[in-house]
Design a protein around this motif. Structure first.
Motif, PDB file in Angstrom:
ATOM      1  N   PHE A   5     -44.449  35.802 -11.901  1.00 36.89           N
ATOM      2  CA  PHE A   5     -44.386  34.836 -10.810  1.00 36.89           C
ATOM      3  C   PHE A   5     -43.338  33.780 -11.144  1.00 36.89           C
ATOM      4  O   PHE A   5     -43.194  33.378 -12.303  1.00 36.89           O
ATOM      5  CB  PHE A   5     -45.745  34.161 -10.602  1.00 36.89           C
ATOM      6  N   ALA A   6     -42.638  33.326 -10.128  1.00 35.11           N
ATOM      7  CA  ALA A   6     -41.615  32.302 -10.336  1.00 35.11           C
ATOM      8  C   ALA A   6     -42.245  31.016 -10.849  1.00 35.11           C
ATOM      9  O   ALA A   6     -43.395  30.693 -10.543  1.00 35.11           O
ATOM     10  CB  ALA A   6     -40.874  32.035  -9.021  1.00 35.11           C
ATOM     11  N   ALA A   7     -41.500  30.275 -11.653  1.00 36.83           N
ATOM     12  CA  ALA A   7     -41.989  29.002 -12.191  1.00 36.83           C
ATOM     13  C   ALA A   7     -42.163  27.995 -11.055  1.00 36.83           C
ATOM     14  O   ALA A   7     -41.455  28.045 -10.044  1.00 36.83           O
ATOM     15  CB  ALA A   7     -41.006  28.467 -13.227  1.00 36.83           C
ATOM     16  N   PRO A   8     -43.112  27.063 -11.196  1.00 41.82           N
ATOM     17  CA  PRO A   8     -43.332  26.077 -10.139  1.00 41.82           C
ATOM     18  C   PRO A   8     -42.251  25.013 -10.111  1.00 41.82           C
ATOM     19  O   PRO A   8     -41.672  24.656 -11.143  1.00 41.82           O
ATOM     20  CB  PRO A   8     -44.674  25.455 -10.533  1.00 41.82           C
ATOM     21  N   THR A   9     -41.993  24.500  -8.934  1.00 47.11           N
ATOM     22  CA  THR A   9     -41.209  23.277  -8.835  1.00 47.11           C
ATOM     23  C   THR A   9     -42.121  22.107  -9.177  1.00 47.11           C
ATOM     24  O   THR A   9     -43.349  22.244  -9.245  1.00 47.11           O
ATOM     25  CB  THR A   9     -40.661  23.078  -7.418  1.00 47.11           C
ATOM     26  N   ARG A  10     -41.559  20.940  -9.380  1.00 46.36           N
ATOM     27  CA  ARG A  10     -42.374  19.759  -9.652  1.00 46.36           C
ATOM     28  C   ARG A  10     -43.360  19.525  -8.513  1.00 46.36           C
ATOM     29  O   ARG A  10     -44.527  19.219  -8.746  1.00 46.36           O
ATOM     30  CB  ARG A  10     -41.490  18.526  -9.841  1.00 46.36           C
ATOM     31  N   LYS A  11     -42.907  19.671  -7.282  1.00 44.90           N
ATOM     32  CA  LYS A  11     -43.786  19.429  -6.131  1.00 44.90           C
ATOM     33  C   LYS A  11     -44.895  20.453  -6.058  1.00 44.90           C
ATOM     34  O   LYS A  11     -46.056  20.116  -5.776  1.00 44.90           O
ATOM     35  CB  LYS A  11     -42.988  19.429  -4.834  1.00 44.90           C
ATOM     36  N   GLU A  12     -44.579  21.721  -6.303  1.00 47.63           N
ATOM     37  CA  GLU A  12     -45.611  22.755  -6.245  1.00 47.63           C
ATOM     38  C   GLU A  12     -46.696  22.506  -7.286  1.00 47.63           C
ATOM     39  O   GLU A  12     -47.889  22.652  -6.995  1.00 47.63           O
ATOM     40  CB  GLU A  12     -44.980  24.131  -6.462  1.00 47.63           C
ATOM     41  N   LEU A  13     -46.293  22.126  -8.489  1.00 50.99           N
ATOM     42  CA  LEU A  13     -47.266  21.861  -9.541  1.00 50.99           C
ATOM     43  C   LEU A  13     -48.099  20.626  -9.205  1.00 50.99           C
ATOM     44  O   LEU A  13     -49.324  20.626  -9.362  1.00 50.99           O
ATOM     45  CB  LEU A  13     -46.545  21.669 -10.874  1.00 50.99           C
ATOM     46  N   ALA A  14     -47.453  19.583  -8.729  1.00 57.04           N
ATOM     47  CA  ALA A  14     -48.174  18.362  -8.358  1.00 57.04           C
ATOM     48  C   ALA A  14     -49.161  18.637  -7.236  1.00 57.04           C
ATOM     49  O   ALA A  14     -50.301  18.151  -7.253  1.00 57.04           O
ATOM     50  CB  ALA A  14     -47.180  17.281  -7.940  1.00 57.04           C
ATOM     51  N   ASP A  15     -48.755  19.420  -6.242  1.00 59.86           N
ATOM     52  CA  ASP A  15     -49.642  19.726  -5.120  1.00 59.86           C
ATOM     53  C   ASP A  15     -50.853  20.537  -5.574  1.00 59.86           C
ATOM     54  O   ASP A  15     -51.973  20.342  -5.083  1.00 59.86           O
ATOM     55  CB  ASP A  15     -48.879  20.493  -4.035  1.00 59.86           C
ATOM     56  N   HIS A  16     -50.646  21.445  -6.511  1.00 54.54           N
ATOM     57  CA  HIS A  16     -51.738  22.272  -7.035  1.00 54.54           C
ATOM     58  C   HIS A  16     -52.776  21.392  -7.736  1.00 54.54           C
ATOM     59  O   HIS A  16     -53.990  21.533  -7.519  1.00 54.54           O
ATOM     60  CB  HIS A  16     -51.140  23.302  -7.989  1.00 54.54           C
ATOM     61  N   LEU A  17     -52.321  20.458  -8.563  1.00 52.67           N
ATOM     62  CA  LEU A  17     -53.238  19.531  -9.228  1.00 52.67           C
ATOM     63  C   LEU A  17     -53.938  18.637  -8.225  1.00 52.67           C
ATOM     64  O   LEU A  17     -55.146  18.389  -8.331  1.00 52.67           O
ATOM     65  CB  LEU A  17     -52.485  18.682 -10.249  1.00 52.67           C
ATOM     66  N   THR A  18     -53.205  18.167  -7.229  1.00 53.32           N
ATOM     67  CA  THR A  18     -53.810  17.315  -6.191  1.00 53.32           C
ATOM     68  C   THR A  18     -54.944  18.046  -5.492  1.00 53.32           C
ATOM     69  O   THR A  18     -56.015  17.472  -5.239  1.00 53.32           O
ATOM     70  CB  THR A  18     -52.742  16.892  -5.166  1.00 53.32           C
ATOM     71  N   ARG A  19     -54.731  19.323  -5.181  1.00 54.12           N
ATOM     72  CA  ARG A  19     -55.786  20.097  -4.517  1.00 54.12           C
ATOM     73  C   ARG A  19     -56.990  20.272  -5.434  1.00 54.12           C
ATOM     74  O   ARG A  19     -58.140  20.263  -4.976  1.00 54.12           O
ATOM     75  CB  ARG A  19     -55.237  21.451  -4.070  1.00 54.12           C
ATOM     76  N   ALA A  20     -56.748  20.451  -6.743  1.00 58.33           N
ATOM     77  CA  ALA A  20     -57.864  20.598  -7.686  1.00 58.33           C
ATOM     78  C   ALA A  20     -58.707  19.327  -7.740  1.00 58.33           C
ATOM     79  O   ALA A  20     -59.944  19.373  -7.701  1.00 58.33           O
ATOM     80  CB  ALA A  20     -57.342  20.943  -9.076  1.00 58.33           C
TER      81      ALA A  20
END
Length: 267
Positions: free
Chosen positions: A191-206
């Motif tokens: 899987f492609a590495a996350p962008t900063r925004k994608e990683l931040a959004d994933h944590l926010t959802r958690a």
């Protein structure tokens, strides 16, 4: 592999960073031949910087739980529960609060049996698929689906935030314990590495997912995979030249957390 832990515990800077343990069930041995590891872990829980959750309870992850190993080594769920109860008694005898034990492993099994085993919560070391491929949105979606599945057990769920899944280093150079992996076989599966925004959004959802759980089913922590699983694509540690983008992205999310008394810890 414990040398880093020993050096950390001996450091004058150790109290700047809390830690907890995530161990494999098989390291406990068996009902007939238990190892000394649980006693060693209880001793570590007395460290001043050992991570504790509400009620001063030491946080402990027992992972890689599989039904077959429970039957083989512990003669069933009741045998494993007996061992967990022993650990709780050892902690009490050492003057510690009751450990907060998170069970991780086979999700379908834990949904049914985690409460019977005596766990306080369920979780996962990593949530992914071994031969998947695509964008980072895919492992994020797989992980979030895993949180929901575990919640069917009606215990608190520690959601695992994935920082990536790219095992090409291990595919190119197989590790000894992955005996079925042939060099180079499956290099297209990542899987492609996350962008900063994608990683931040994933944590926010958690964090939002934990906050939205029913009273009594809210976990006190969120687990992030991982600090240094570099050869699996899941890492947070700075890389050379010094790049801290992933840590910076998570920091921005945590700075926005409004209610410190309800903020889950990160592991």
């Amino acid at each position: 592999m414990s040398k880093a832990l020993y050096q950390f515990r001996a450091s004058a800077e150790r109290d700047k960073l809390s830690y907890c343990l995530f161990t494999e069930l098989d390291r406990w041995g068996s009902r007939n031949k238990p190892t000394t590891l649980p006693q060693e872990h209880v001793a570590l829980m007395a460290d001043s910087n050992y991570l504790r959750v509400a009620g001063d309870r030491p946080l402990y992850f027992l992972g890689f739980i599989a039904p077959a190993s429970i039957e083989r080594n512990w003669k069933g769920v009741a045998g494993l529960r007996e061992q967990i109860e022993k650990i709780r008694r050892m902690a009490a005898g050492s003057g510690l609060a009751d450990p907060y034990i998170v069970l991780a492993g086979d999700r379908n099994f834990l949904m049914r049996e985690a409460r019977n085993i005596g766990g306080d919560a369920t979780g996962s070391y990593a949530l992914t698929v071994g031969n998947g491929r695509g964008s980072f949105a895919d492992p994020a979606r797989i992980a979030e689906r895993g949180w929901h599945e575990l919640s069917n057990g009606h215990l608190p769920v520690v959601p695992t935030v994935m920082t990536g899944w790219d095992r090409r280093p291990r595919i190119e150079n197989p590790v000894p314990w992955e005996k079925k992996q042939r060099p180079g076989e499956g290099m297209e599966n990542f899987f492609a590495a996350p962008t900063r925004k994608e990683l931040a959004d994933h944590l926010t959802r958690a964090l939002g997912w934990v906050a939205a759980r029913p009273q009594g089913e809210q976990a006190p922590v969120v687990l992030i995979y991982a600090w240094n699983e570099n050869d699996e694509g899941g890492w947070l540690m700075p890389t050379l030249p010094c790049q801290t983008d992933r840590l910076d992205a998570l920091r921005q999310v945590l700075k926005k957390t409004a209610a410190p008394d309800r903020k889950p810890e990160l592991c």
